[in-house]
Motif scaffolding. Structure first.
Motif, PDB file in Angstrom:
ATOM      1  N   UNK A 125       0.844  -1.192   0.000  1.00 49.16           N
ATOM      2  CA  UNK A 125       0.000   0.000   0.000  1.00 49.16           C
ATOM      3  C   UNK A 125       0.880   1.242   0.000  1.00 49.16           C
ATOM      4  N   UNK A 126       0.654   2.116  -0.967  1.00 49.72           N
ATOM      5  CA  UNK A 126       1.282   3.438  -0.989  1.00 49.72           C
ATOM      6  C   UNK A 126       0.354   4.355  -0.215  1.00 49.72           C
ATOM      7  N   UNK A 127       0.610   4.528   1.096  1.00 45.74           N
ATOM      8  CA  UNK A 127      -0.304   5.284   1.948  1.00 45.74           C
ATOM      9  C   UNK A 127      -0.374   6.758   1.560  1.00 45.74           C
ATOM     10  N   UNK A 129      -0.294   7.897  -1.590  1.00 41.69           N
ATOM     11  CA  UNK A 129      -1.233   7.914  -2.714  1.00 41.69           C
ATOM     12  C   UNK A 129      -2.647   7.620  -2.221  1.00 41.69           C
ATOM     13  N   UNK A 130      -2.780   6.708  -1.256  1.00 39.21           N
ATOM     14  CA  UNK A 130      -4.081   6.387  -0.693  1.00 39.21           C
ATOM     15  C   UNK A 130      -4.699   7.615  -0.031  1.00 39.21           C
ATOM     16  N   UNK A 131      -3.913   8.357   0.725  1.00 38.36           N
ATOM     17  CA  UNK A 131      -4.407   9.573   1.372  1.00 38.36           C
ATOM     18  C   UNK A 131      -4.855  10.606   0.338  1.00 38.36           C
ATOM     19  N   UNK A 132      -4.160  10.682  -0.776  1.00 39.67           N
ATOM     20  CA  UNK A 132      -4.565  11.598  -1.852  1.00 39.67           C
ATOM     21  C   UNK A 132      -5.926  11.173  -2.415  1.00 39.67           C
ATOM     22  N   UNK A 133      -6.112   9.872  -2.635  1.00 45.06           N
ATOM     23  CA  UNK A 133      -7.397   9.357  -3.118  1.00 45.06           C
ATOM     24  C   UNK A 133      -8.503   9.670  -2.123  1.00 45.06           C
ATOM     25  N   UNK A 134      -8.218   9.460  -0.839  1.00 47.07           N
ATOM     26  CA  UNK A 134      -9.202   9.729   0.214  1.00 47.07           C
ATOM     27  C   UNK A 134      -9.591  11.201   0.204  1.00 47.07           C
ATOM     28  N   UNK A 135      -8.622  12.088   0.156  1.00 46.21           N
ATOM     29  CA  UNK A 135      -8.915  13.530   0.155  1.00 46.21           C
ATOM     30  C   UNK A 135      -9.783  13.925  -1.028  1.00 46.21           C
ATOM     31  N   UNK A 136      -9.593  13.290  -2.164  1.00 45.97           N
ATOM     32  CA  UNK A 136     -10.392  13.586  -3.351  1.00 45.97           C
ATOM     33  C   UNK A 136     -11.826  13.082  -3.231  1.00 45.97           C
ATOM     34  N   UNK A 137     -12.086  12.173  -2.283  1.00 46.17           N
ATOM     35  CA  UNK A 137     -13.419  11.611  -2.115  1.00 46.17           C
ATOM     36  C   UNK A 137     -14.120  12.077  -0.831  1.00 46.17           C
ATOM     37  N   UNK A 138     -13.444  12.863  -0.019  1.00 45.76           N
ATOM     38  CA  UNK A 138     -14.026  13.320   1.254  1.00 45.76           C
ATOM     39  C   UNK A 138     -15.084  14.390   1.014  1.00 45.76           C
TER      40      UNK A 138
END
Length: 142
Positions: A125-127, A129-138
């Motif tokens: 897991x690239x955390x 990149x994952x956090x970036x994805x999460x921020x885009x969906x929050x």
């Protein structure tokens, strides 16, 4: 044919802290969504459980923050069993899909990998990149 399948996941936190619970739950849910290609409109419901040592926040709030406003969500305590994994958050999604049960990817991260070592073959897991994805969906309104 579309059927309802269960998708399981679990994670842990270091302390009973609201922000830590929300972050860990959001990361777990995001991995479950991405690894299985889950669309919110196909989620029938979700159950979130925590061990009794976690009381600072409802983990389902993480799903609301990701935009799951119409999905029925339920939080509960996990059964207390001696020697069970502490500070653990579990998720069970009920997902309408055409995938077979063998195609479902269950996600166990952090110390929760001990719960199901047979199901912990998650790609690295690239955390960041994952956090970036999460921020885009929050959502800002939850």
């Amino acid at each position: 044919m579309t059927v309802c399948r269960g998708v399981r996941g679990a994670t842990t936190v270091a302390t009973d802290d609201r922000d830590e619970i929300l972050k860990a739950t959001t990361q777990l849910l995001a991995l479950m969504i991405r690894r299985n290609g889950i669309e919110t409109v196909d989620v029938a419901s979700a159950i979130f459980t925590v061990t009794k040592d976690l009381q600072s926040e409802f983990p389902a709030l993480a799903a609301r923050q990701l935009g799951w406003l119409e999905v029925p969500l339920l939080c509960s305590y996990e059964v207390s069993v001696e020697r069970s994994l502490p500070r653990c958050i579990r998720i069970l999604l009920h997902w309408n899909t055409v995938k077979s049960q063998s195609e479902i990817h269950h996600i166990y991260i952090r110390d929760a990998v001990r719960l199901r070592p047979d199901l912990t073959q998650v790609p690295t897991v690239d955390f960041e990149e994952l956090e970036e994805w999460i921020q885009n969906h929050m959502r800002d309104d939850c």
